[in-house]
Design a protein around this motif. Structure first.
Motif, PDB file in Angstrom:
ATOM      1  N   UNK A  13      43.939  36.368  47.153  1.00 18.09           N
ATOM      2  CA  UNK A  13      42.659  35.992  46.569  1.00 18.09           C
ATOM      3  C   UNK A  13      42.458  36.711  45.241  1.00 18.09           C
ATOM      4  N   UNK A  14      41.779  36.039  44.340  1.00 17.00           N
ATOM      5  CA  UNK A  14      41.479  36.633  43.042  1.00 17.00           C
ATOM      6  C   UNK A  14      40.367  37.663  43.205  1.00 17.00           C
ATOM      7  N   UNK A  15      40.562  38.905  42.764  1.00 15.04           N
ATOM      8  CA  UNK A  15      39.501  39.917  42.864  1.00 15.04           C
ATOM      9  C   UNK A  15      38.233  39.467  42.146  1.00 15.04           C
ATOM     10  N   UNK A  16      37.071  39.723  42.751  1.00 11.20           N
ATOM     11  CA  UNK A  16      35.795  39.231  42.217  1.00 11.20           C
ATOM     12  C   UNK A  16      35.433  39.849  40.874  1.00 11.20           C
ATOM     13  N   UNK A 196      30.188  42.119  24.503  1.00 11.36           N
ATOM     14  CA  UNK A 196      31.391  42.469  25.270  1.00 11.36           C
ATOM     15  C   UNK A 196      31.179  43.752  26.054  1.00 11.36           C
ATOM     16  N   UNK A 197      30.579  44.746  25.400  1.00 12.76           N
ATOM     17  CA  UNK A 197      30.318  46.028  26.063  1.00 12.76           C
ATOM     18  C   UNK A 197      29.353  45.843  27.225  1.00 12.76           C
ATOM     19  N   UNK A 198      28.331  45.021  27.027  1.00 15.64           N
ATOM     20  CA  UNK A 198      27.341  44.779  28.077  1.00 15.64           C
ATOM     21  C   UNK A 198      27.985  44.088  29.282  1.00 15.64           C
ATOM     22  N   UNK A 199      28.837  43.089  29.039  1.00 19.22           N
ATOM     23  CA  UNK A 199      29.510  42.383  30.142  1.00 19.22           C
ATOM     24  C   UNK A 199      30.375  43.351  30.940  1.00 19.22           C
ATOM     25  N   UNK A 200      31.119  44.196  30.237  1.00 18.81           N
ATOM     26  CA  UNK A 200      31.985  45.156  30.922  1.00 18.81           C
ATOM     27  C   UNK A 200      31.160  46.113  31.785  1.00 18.81           C
ATOM     28  N   UNK A 201      30.029  46.567  31.269  1.00 22.57           N
ATOM     29  CA  UNK A 201      29.159  47.495  32.000  1.00 22.57           C
ATOM     30  C   UNK A 201      28.566  46.820  33.243  1.00 22.57           C
ATOM     31  N   UNK A 202      28.286  45.527  33.164  1.00 20.84           N
ATOM     32  CA  UNK A 202      27.658  44.816  34.285  1.00 20.84           C
ATOM     33  C   UNK A 202      28.568  44.757  35.517  1.00 20.84           C
ATOM     34  N   UNK A 203      29.871  44.853  35.329  1.00 14.42           N
ATOM     35  CA  UNK A 203      30.779  44.790  36.468  1.00 14.42           C
ATOM     36  C   UNK A 203      31.133  46.149  37.051  1.00 14.42           C
ATOM     37  N   UNK A 204      30.414  47.195  36.633  1.00  8.06           N
ATOM     38  CA  UNK A 204      30.787  48.583  36.956  1.00  8.06           C
ATOM     39  C   UNK A 204      30.856  48.874  38.453  1.00  8.06           C
ATOM     40  N   UNK A 205      30.035  48.192  39.273  1.00 11.13           N
ATOM     41  CA  UNK A 205      29.985  48.492  40.709  1.00 11.13           C
ATOM     42  C   UNK A 205      31.082  47.779  41.499  1.00 11.13           C
ATOM     43  N   UNK A 206      31.815  46.881  40.852  1.00 14.28           N
ATOM     44  CA  UNK A 206      32.823  46.103  41.568  1.00 14.28           C
ATOM     45  C   UNK A 206      34.248  46.543  41.259  1.00 14.28           C
TER      46      UNK A 206
END
Length: 536
Positions: A13-16, A196-206
């Protein structure tokens, strides 16, 4: 209910978390290529180079551009080291991204201020270079050996997203520069970098975060130090080779600082520092290889073997540097050539409403990549396998270098037409772009997968940094060549060939690529592939 063997084996499976990384990369690449691909044409006509005679501005713009590229691909060494030893990939990427954003702001604010503009270029080189090796290896960290079959698909999707962002940046930013000026043209990429920085930060918990390996007694540098300083065995040939490299590097830097009469005037700090770095890597690597077996018993055998693997990888990397000397000039030499060509606005098939500048031809590169990657995976590679020829990573990379050389032969032929007084349509540049782009897919997209799979876990960030360093040395060859053609003896030799300087250099770089491809093929026959994906 019985379970069949096919049901029992779960499909990978592709990681979320992958979409966050790919979204970040698409926006970051828009920001980078948006400013990079208008840099040369901006500098040629800007007040930044007002102190340079008009006849020399194209050459000065090329030198600034390739010096900037050298910085972009040098700073991955710093980013990889900080990530692997102290902060981890996520934190290092986030912090360098903020530096990156500040650099874009400087370009937009200081379009007419030389110091402010160059500060912006430095900060972008630092930020972009700092995160460059980490995002790719961060993608690899999200996979295990159980789902590594998905990694190739994701690496290709990752590379596709890079070119998705690059396509729109290359197509639109020259128009914004022409219509709205440099403040807007450099400001828009800055906004995309913030997104780009904001998108990267949004995935921090995963994200899966592989912790840094601090003070590892069995790190690459520790093993190399043990090997070089060991007095076991007869003599210390490796130590003397490494010491010679260190002394030669110091000598080069001192020669630049003192400036003796015999030191080439055009060899500034950037060229000299890169030469010194190349000498250190070459002599240090060779010396370590010569005495590496002396580290056994003092370090685990697996670690010593992994260092040997890294040294072999560095040879593969070194042989790809000529490819980058050709590839990165599409944003300098080919743009300058395009300015001498005729835009076919009177042809019904030419999109005059959109393509108004020669620099926009760079958009062909990412557009073609987005077509070539699925074509290779769905058509070309399966066809080759059916024919009994496995398109291994090393075969693909070597073939890609050859295609780059062919593209420059075509560009050289176009230059001969221009020099002969012909009105050459800009549309003819499609041919070299197609050949170069096919070569890029075979070299660069493949190398992302190759570099990650060949490096041990503790060295993944640094080995990716060494991969990107190949572009630094690619631009170094360009700067050395540009400096060489300012020599009267070299200029006289070129004149004796009956070719213009531009045409001569195009054929020279093509020959350079073919020589590199031959060396690559000979070495690839001896290279043993590794599998260093992390266990589940």
């Amino acid at each position: 209910m019985t379970t069949t063997s096919s049901d029992a084996i779960a499909k990978p499976r592709l990681p979320r978390q992958i979409p966050f990384i790919i979204g970040n990369e698409a926006c970051e690449r828009f920001s980078f290529y948006g400013m990079r691909n208008i840099l040369v044409q901006f500098l040629i006509s800007s007040v930044i180079l007002a102190y340079v005679p008009e006849a020399d501005r194209e050459g000065a713009a090329k030198d600034i551009f390739h010096s900037f590229v050298i910085g972009v691909y040098f700073f991955p060494l710093l980013g990889g080291w900080l990530s692997d030893r102290f902060f981890g990939k996520y934190n290092t990427v986030l912090w360098f991204s903020l530096v990156y954003c500040a650099g874009h702001a400087c370009l937009a604010l200081f379009e007419d201020n030389r110091n402010g503009f160059y500060t912006g270029l430095f900060l972008i080189a630092l930020g972009s270079g700092g995160i460059k090796p980490l995002v790719v290896s961060f993608v690899g960290d999200q996979f295990t050996r159980d789902n590594k079959s998905m990694a190739k698909v994701v690496f290709d999707a990752f590379y596709w997203s890079i070119n998705f962002g690059s396509f729109f940046a290359s197509l639109l930013m020259p128009l914004f520069l022409r219509s709205y000026g440099p403040a807007v043209a450099f400001g828009i990429p800055g906004i995309l970098m913030f997104i780009a920085t904001l998108i990267f930060w949004m995935g921090r918990k995963r994200y899966i975060r592989v912790p840094p390996v601090a003070n590892d007694p069995n790190s690459f540098m520790h093993v190399a130090k043990t090997a070089l300083t060991s007095t076991d065995g007869a003599g210390r040939p490796g130590f003397y080779v490494a010491a010679f490299g260190g002394a030669l590097a110091v000598f080069l830097l001192m020669a630049w600082a003192i400036g003796p009469a015999w030191w080439p005037e055009d060899y500034g700090f950037v060229i000299t520092a890169c030469l010194a770095l190349g000498v250190l890597i070459a002599c240090g690597g060779l010396g370590t290889s010569m005495q590496l077996e002396r580290a056994r018993g003092k370090h685990p055998d697996a670690t010593v073997d992994s260092v040997r693997a890294v040294l072999r990888i560095l040879i593969v990397f070194a042989l790809t540097t000529p490819f980058w000397s050709l590839f990165d000039q599409k944003a300098s030499t080919w743009v300058i050539q395009g300015r001498e060509m005729v835009i076919p606005h009177d042809e019904w098939w030419w999109p005059s409403f959109l393509v108004k500048e020669a620099g926009q031809m760079q958009a062909l590169n990412p557009a073609l990549i987005m077509l070539i990657i699925p074509f290779n995976n769905l058509v070309l590679y399966p066809a080759l396998r059916r024919a009994g020829l496995e398109p291994t990573a090393l075969r693909r990379m070597g073939t890609g270098i050859v295609f780059a050389g062919v593209s420059w032969i075509v560009a050289g032929i176009l230059q001969l037409w221009i020099d002969g007084g012909s009105q050459v349509s800009l549309a003819w540049q499609i041919a070299p772009y197609l050949l170069l782009t096919f070569g890029e897919v075979l070299v660069s997209a493949t190398a992302l997968e190759f570099a990650y799979s060949q490096a041990t876990q503790a060295m993944k960030g640094v080995i990716m940094a060494f991969w990107y360093l190949t572009s630094t040395f690619g631009s170094l060859w360009v700067l050395l060549t540009n400096a060489g053609v300012r020599n009267d003896a070299v200029t006289a030799h070129i004149a004796g060939t009956g070719l213009s300087e531009n045409a001569f250099l195009m054929f020279f770089f093509a020959a350079f690529a073919f020589a590199a491809a031959l060396g690559f093929a000979l070495y690839a026959k001896r290279y043993k592939m590794q599998d260093n994906y992390r266990a589940a």
